[in-house]
Design a protein around this motif. Structure first.
Motif: not given
Length: 115
Positions: A85-90, A99-108
């Protein structure tokens, strides 16, 4: 052991050693990266979301912190990754900063090998 057998065994061992050092595992998970910024990010810009594309995931635009200021990065398409699952930056509040957290791909967790 004959000379030819020794040479073949040495060549096989050398091939395994080179192959082991050249192996790069697939990027199944990314390391956690964050940046702490003293000022709140601007509100997101409006972007018209394009129509869905089969096999792709739309990543919305976001404010990136670079060179001591915020820079808008426009939305873009990423090739979908089955099982992720794509998670956009936040940006999240962090004390008196953000705090900036980069975009990432999490296991679905719901994925069962469907395509």
């Amino acid at each position: 052991m004959t000379t030819l057998t020794r040479k073949l065994a040495l060549l096989a061992g050398l091939g395994l050693a080179v192959g082991a050092t050249a192996y790069v595992p697939p990027a199944a998970a990314q390391g956690y990266v964050s940046v702490t910024v003293g000022t709140r990010p601007p509100p997101p810009r409006y972007e018209r979301r394009p129509p869905p594309r089969s096999g792709y995931v739309w990543a919305p635009g976001y404010w990136n912190w670079a060179g001591g200021r915020y820079i808008w990065i426009g939305g873009r398409w990423y090739g979908s990754r089955p099982g992720y699952i794509y998670r956009p930056p936040v940006y999240r509040p962090y004390g008196h900063a953000w705090r900036y957290e980069r975009e990432r791909w999490d296991r679905d967790p719901q994925w069962r090998g469907r395509r």
